[in-house]
Every structure is written in structure tokens, then in C-alpha cells.
Scaffold this motif. Structure first.
Motif, PDB file in Angstrom:
ATOM      1  N   VAL A   1       1.017  -1.182  -0.023  1.00  0.00           N
ATOM      2  CA  VAL A   1      -0.023   0.019  -0.123  1.00  0.00           C
ATOM      3  C   VAL A   1       0.951   1.150   0.048  1.00  0.00           C
ATOM      4  O   VAL A   1       1.567   1.453   0.985  1.00  0.00           O
ATOM      5  N   SER A   2       0.787   2.158  -1.198  1.00  0.00           N
ATOM      6  CA  SER A   2       1.537   3.025  -1.259  1.00  0.00           C
ATOM      7  C   SER A   2       0.994   4.476  -0.714  1.00  0.00           C
ATOM      8  O   SER A   2      -0.028   4.710  -0.847  1.00  0.00           O
ATOM      9  N   CYS A   3       1.755   4.682   0.493  1.00  0.00           N
ATOM     10  CA  CYS A   3       1.089   6.035   1.288  1.00  0.00           C
ATOM     11  C   CYS A   3       2.013   7.238   1.044  1.00  0.00           C
ATOM     12  O   CYS A   3       2.276   7.983   1.993  1.00  0.00           O
ATOM     13  N   LEU A   4       2.207   7.593  -0.200  1.00  0.00           N
ATOM     14  CA  LEU A   4       2.914   8.963  -0.312  1.00  0.00           C
ATOM     15  C   LEU A   4       2.265  10.105  -0.393  1.00  0.00           C
ATOM     16  O   LEU A   4       1.103  10.083  -0.865  1.00  0.00           O
ATOM     17  N   THR A   5       2.759  11.229   0.074  1.00  0.00           N
ATOM     18  CA  THR A   5       1.939  12.427   0.022  1.00  0.00           C
ATOM     19  C   THR A   5       1.904  12.977  -1.386  1.00  0.00           C
ATOM     20  O   THR A   5       2.629  13.097  -2.314  1.00  0.00           O
ATOM     21  N   PRO A   6       0.523  13.241  -1.871  1.00  0.00           N
ATOM     22  CA  PRO A   6       0.304  13.707  -3.331  1.00  0.00           C
ATOM     23  C   PRO A   6       0.984  15.315  -3.329  1.00  0.00           C
ATOM     24  O   PRO A   6       0.883  16.002  -2.828  1.00  0.00           O
ATOM     25  N   ASP A   7       1.679  15.171  -4.499  1.00  0.00           N
ATOM     26  CA  ASP A   7       2.217  16.226  -4.890  1.00  0.00           C
ATOM     27  C   ASP A   7       1.432  17.412  -5.488  1.00  0.00           C
ATOM     28  O   ASP A   7       0.162  17.087  -5.430  1.00  0.00           O
ATOM     29  N   ALA A   8       1.923  18.583  -5.592  1.00  0.00           N
ATOM     30  CA  ALA A   8       1.062  19.615  -6.038  1.00  0.00           C
ATOM     31  C   ALA A   8       0.193  19.380  -7.381  1.00  0.00           C
ATOM     32  O   ALA A   8      -0.959  19.885  -7.324  1.00  0.00           O
TER      33      ALA A   8
ATOM     34  N   MET B   1      -8.333  25.942  -4.472  1.00  0.00           N
ATOM     35  CA  MET B   1      -7.982  26.725  -3.104  1.00  0.00           C
ATOM     36  C   MET B   1      -7.915  25.692  -1.875  1.00  0.00           C
ATOM     37  O   MET B   1      -6.966  25.945  -0.807  1.00  0.00           O
ATOM     38  N   LEU B   2      -8.868  24.840  -1.778  1.00  0.00           N
ATOM     39  CA  LEU B   2      -8.505  23.621  -0.906  1.00  0.00           C
ATOM     40  C   LEU B   2      -7.140  22.938  -0.909  1.00  0.00           C
ATOM     41  O   LEU B   2      -6.432  23.015  -0.135  1.00  0.00           O
ATOM     42  N   ALA B   3      -6.673  22.670  -2.144  1.00  0.00           N
ATOM     43  CA  ALA B   3      -5.342  22.190  -2.400  1.00  0.00           C
ATOM     44  C   ALA B   3      -4.237  23.165  -1.841  1.00  0.00           C
ATOM     45  O   ALA B   3      -3.414  22.744  -1.169  1.00  0.00           O
ATOM     46  N   GLN B   4      -4.409  24.273  -2.117  1.00  0.00           N
ATOM     47  CA  GLN B   4      -3.391  25.538  -1.937  1.00  0.00           C
ATOM     48  C   GLN B   4      -3.200  25.513  -0.596  1.00  0.00           C
ATOM     49  O   GLN B   4      -2.137  25.720   0.087  1.00  0.00           O
ATOM     50  N   TRP B   5      -4.418  25.747   0.281  1.00  0.00           N
ATOM     51  CA  TRP B   5      -4.657  25.987   1.431  1.00  0.00           C
ATOM     52  C   TRP B   5      -4.064  25.001   2.629  1.00  0.00           C
ATOM     53  O   TRP B   5      -3.442  24.980   3.468  1.00  0.00           O
ATOM     54  N   HIS B   6      -4.196  23.797   1.893  1.00  0.00           N
ATOM     55  CA  HIS B   6      -3.670  22.459   2.837  1.00  0.00           C
ATOM     56  C   HIS B   6      -2.828  21.744   2.343  1.00  0.00           C
ATOM     57  O   HIS B   6      -2.336  20.457   2.843  1.00  0.00           O
ATOM     58  N   GLU B   7      -1.806  22.058   1.327  1.00  0.00           N
ATOM     59  CA  GLU B   7      -0.852  21.439   0.837  1.00  0.00           C
ATOM     60  C   GLU B   7       0.327  20.990   1.864  1.00  0.00           C
ATOM     61  O   GLU B   7       0.498  21.902   2.764  1.00  0.00           O
ATOM     62  N   GLY B   8       0.577  19.939   2.045  1.00  0.00           N
ATOM     63  CA  GLY B   8       1.712  19.505   3.192  1.00  0.00           C
ATOM     64  C   GLY B   8       0.962  19.323   4.546  1.00  0.00           C
ATOM     65  O   GLY B   8       1.799  18.985   5.675  1.00  0.00           O
ATOM     66  N   ASN B   9      -0.228  19.373   4.775  1.00  0.00           N
ATOM     67  CA  ASN B   9      -0.853  19.292   5.882  1.00  0.00           C
ATOM     68  C   ASN B   9      -2.299  18.450   5.545  1.00  0.00           C
ATOM     69  O   ASN B   9      -3.387  18.822   5.677  1.00  0.00           O
ATOM     70  N   LEU B  10      -2.383  17.286   5.307  1.00  0.00           N
ATOM     71  CA  LEU B  10      -3.637  16.562   5.289  1.00  0.00           C
ATOM     72  C   LEU B  10      -4.592  16.059   6.437  1.00  0.00           C
ATOM     73  O   LEU B  10      -5.732  16.074   6.052  1.00  0.00           O
ATOM     74  N   PHE B  11      -3.938  16.076   7.369  1.00  0.00           N
ATOM     75  CA  PHE B  11      -4.441  16.012   8.749  1.00  0.00           C
ATOM     76  C   PHE B  11      -5.684  17.388   8.706  1.00  0.00           C
ATOM     77  O   PHE B  11      -6.718  17.099   9.066  1.00  0.00           O
ATOM     78  N   ALA B  12      -5.130  18.778   8.562  1.00  0.00           N
ATOM     79  CA  ALA B  12      -6.060  19.679   8.560  1.00  0.00           C
ATOM     80  C   ALA B  12      -6.949  19.676   7.476  1.00  0.00           C
ATOM     81  O   ALA B  12      -8.030  20.199   7.814  1.00  0.00           O
ATOM     82  N   LEU B  13      -6.318  19.021   6.239  1.00  0.00           N
ATOM     83  CA  LEU B  13      -7.662  19.021   5.194  1.00  0.00           C
ATOM     84  C   LEU B  13      -8.879  18.497   5.603  1.00  0.00           C
ATOM     85  O   LEU B  13      -9.824  18.697   5.426  1.00  0.00           O
ATOM     86  N   THR B  14      -8.320  16.944   6.246  1.00  0.00           N
ATOM     87  CA  THR B  14      -9.605  16.240   6.673  1.00  0.00           C
ATOM     88  C   THR B  14     -10.497  16.830   7.882  1.00  0.00           C
ATOM     89  O   THR B  14     -11.658  16.864   7.649  1.00  0.00           O
ATOM     90  N   GLN B  15      -9.836  17.742   8.446  1.00  0.00           N
ATOM     91  CA  GLN B  15     -10.604  18.516   9.539  1.00  0.00           C
ATOM     92  C   GLN B  15     -11.627  19.610   9.014  1.00  0.00           C
ATOM     93  O   GLN B  15     -12.414  19.739   9.422  1.00  0.00           O
ATOM     94  N   SER B  16     -10.827  20.233   7.948  1.00  0.00           N
ATOM     95  CA  SER B  16     -11.594  21.267   7.230  1.00  0.00           C
ATOM     96  C   SER B  16     -12.824  20.781   6.541  1.00  0.00           C
ATOM     97  O   SER B  16     -14.049  21.325   6.317  1.00  0.00           O
TER      98      SER B  16
END
Length: 341
Positions: free
Chosen positions: A136-143, A168-183
Motif C-alpha cells: 500500500v503506497s502512502c506517499l504525500t500527493p504532490d502539487a 483553493m483547498l489544495a493550496q491552503w492544505h498542501e503538506g497538511n492532510l490532517f488539516a484538510l480532513t478536519q476542514s
């Protein structure tokens, strides 16, 4: 067989495998993958879980003892092994290879580790285990992939963002997927109709992206000027030391100069091999070498030297305007730079 983390649920719904190798650099995907596998396994009678953090002092006999259990006398069992961040040495590799012969229908093995190297993918232990299950590949999605990732997450909880909202969601949460989930969870509660627009986002959310100097360097190498400036502004606002950025940039400029010299004697593939450029970085360096001239690199070095003087000795001058100038000029084609006569 390799699958990406966002397709894991689909695979689990079809068939539960004996072995899952969960590797990557994205904490959210690593955590969610482990939880998804454990949930489905529990539904199928794997009621016991044994977790081991592997280090040099580990007693592997405890792991092998778990594999001796049979469902006639006890619950089916999950054995979860967490690999050290330093990777798999020869001793651990030997034990993992031996363990691959002890897997049976009443045992599920989950191995969790950081981002895989090519050498690890080709290792005997990895092939032996992956042949019995899934990687299972769990790499951070790139931009580039992040907007698609955002859309998939939105669909999963009934949200329908328009194109601007997705970006905008992608730009605001890049590098912080935990925050994306919460948002997204917050937005789903706030807007029951599921429709997301730019106006709604700006009313509801603040920025949660987390950039590092490495994101800035990658944007510079790729020649993405707007992205590089956006990252740089946030790093400045967060109080990142200017010297850290200048040192990082100095290494890249030096490397590009060295590679330019070598390109006069050998093809670019050999140059990348000589300087051990990772496969994932080759396109970035190729873009920089194609765009930036020898003369431009020396001009950038001159700007960098002046910025370093400001940062280290001339405290009445801020180095940040020069760093922003460096960021702009690095991303321009060499013909666009007005060099002094």
C-alpha cells in the motif's frame, strides 16, 4: 501487488490478504490504511493484535510464537511490525524473509515503514512478502495530484466543490492532510447541501498549508515562479531563518554548476547517476538545466552572496527582498534576465 492508499478500501471489500506492506511519508494515509485493514480484519475474526516496534534489541521469537496460533484453539491474529526510520538492515531483512514462510490463513501480517527506496523494493524479503499480499503506497500527493486527492475526499463525504474551491483547498492544505480532513468535516457540517464555492471557503476556513524550504527549492528548479513566491511569502511570515533558505539554495546552485560542466563530457543520464539524483527529482533538475544558463547561475550566486552578507553581518538591511529577487530570477529563462553590460 502495489495499490495506492485511496484504492485500499476497494481492495479490502473484494478480498482480505494475508500480508499488507504499508509504506510512505504521509502520516494521515499511513494511519488511515492501518485502521481500514484492522477494521475489516476484525470483521473476519482477527480479534487479537500484536504490535512490535522493530529495533536491534527485538526478540523475534515473540513474533514467531504468534504465528503458531491456530483458529481452532484461539482467535485469528494480526501481527503488526513497525520498521525503524533508519530502514531495514541485513539482520532485520533476514528475519523478515524467514517470517514470510510462517504466514498462514489464521495470521495477518502488517508491516509499516517510511518511504521505500528502490533497493528495498528489490530486496528478497520485500518480494517474498508482497507476493503474498499487497503493498500500500502512502506517499504525500504532490502539487499536481493534490486537487484530484481533494476531489476524491470531498466525494467520499458528500461534498461537491467547484473548480476554484478545489484548487483553493489544495493550496491552503498542501503538506497538511490532517488539516484538510478536519476542514472538510467542518464544511460538511456547515453546508448540508454539499456545495462548495470560493466564497464559502473564504468565509469558513483559514490557511493550513505547511511548506518547507524543500517545497521552495522544488518550485525553483521547476521554474514555477508564482508557486515559489507563494511558498516564500509563507516561510517568511512563519519566521523561517533566511540563512536556512540561502544555504539550501547555495547547494542547488553549486550542484547545477557542476552538472553543467559535466554535461560537456557526458549525457544527462550519466550526469544524474554521477550525482545520485533521485528518480523523482530528475525532471526538476532537467527543467533547471534546460532553462538556466551558466551566466545566469553566476548572477544568482552574486545575489546570494549579497543576501548572505545582509543576513550575517549587515543587520540594518533585510535579506528578504534579495531572496525574493533570487526566487523570481531563478524561475525566468536566461534570455529574460537583463544582465549588466
Amino acid at each position: 501487488m502495489r495499490i495506492f492508499a485511496d484504492r485500499l478500501t476497494e481492495q479490502l471489500n473484494k478480498q482480505l490478504s494475508r500480508v499488507y506492506l504499508i509504506f510512505g511519508n504521509e502520516p494521515l494515509l499511513l494511519q488511515e490504511s492501518r485502521e481500514a485493514i484492522q477494521t475489516v480484519a476484525k470483521q473476519q475474526g482477527f480479534d487479537e493484535r500484536h504490535r512490535f516496534a522493530i529495533d536491534n534489541s527485538m526478540d523475534w521469537n515473540q513474533v514467531y510464537d504468534c504465528t503458531q496460533a491456530l483458529s481452532l484453539f484461539s482467535s485469528r491474529q494480526i501481527i503488526e511490525l513497525e520498521l525503524p526510520e533508519s530502514g531495514v538492515n541485513a539482520s532485520i531483512a533476514k528475519e523478515l524473509l524467514a517470517l514470510s514462510d510462517h504466514i498462514h490463513d489464521d495470521i495477518m501480517l502488517i508491516v509499516v515503514g517510511t518511504k521505500l527506496t528502490k533497493a528495498q523494493e528489490n530486496a528478497k524479503w520485500f518480494k517474498a512478502l508482497s507476493n503474498q499480499g499487497h503493498w500500500v503506497s502512502c506517499l504525500t500527493p504532490d502539487a499536481q495530484r493534490l486537487p484530484q486527492f481533494v476531489q476524491a475526499r470531498c466525494r467520499a463525504i458528500g461534498l461537491s466543490p467547484d473548480a476554484e474551491a478545489t484548487q483553493m483547498l489544495a493550496q491552503w492544505h498542501e503538506g497538511n492532510l490532517f488539516a484538510l480532513t478536519q476542514s472538510l468535516e467542518k464544511l460538511a457540517l456547515q453546508y448540508p447541501d454539499g456545495q462548495l464555492t470560493l466564497v464559502r471557503l473564504e468565509e469558513s476556513l483559514s490557511r493550513h498549508n505547511h511548506f518547507t524550504p524543500f517545497h521552495w527549492i522544488d518550485a525553483l528548479l521547476a521554474g514555477k515562479g508564482n508557486r515559489a513566491q507563494r511558498i516564500l511569502r509563507q516561510l517568511e511570515a512563519e519566521g523561517v531563518e533566511a540563512v536556512i533558505l540561502l544555504r539550501s539554495l547555495q547547494r542547488e546552485l553549486t550542484l547545477l554548476l557542476q552538472m553543467q560542466q559535466q554535461l560537456k563530457q557526458m549525457p544527462i543520464g550519466q550526469v544524474f547517476d554521477k550525482y545520485r539524483i533521485w528518480q523523482s527529482k530528475k525532471s526538476l533538475y532537467n527543467a533547471a538545466l534546460t532553462r538556466v544558463s551558466h551566466k545566469q547561475l553566476h548572477s544568482l550566486f552574486a545575489l546570494l552572496t549579497q543576501a548572505e552578507l545582509y543576513a550575517k553581518t549587515q543587520y540594518e538591511h533585510s535579506p528578504w527582498p534579495l531572496i525574493h529577487q533570487l526566487s523570481v530570477e531563478f524561475c525566468l529563462p536566461s534570455a529574460s534576465i537583463p544582465y549588466p553590460a
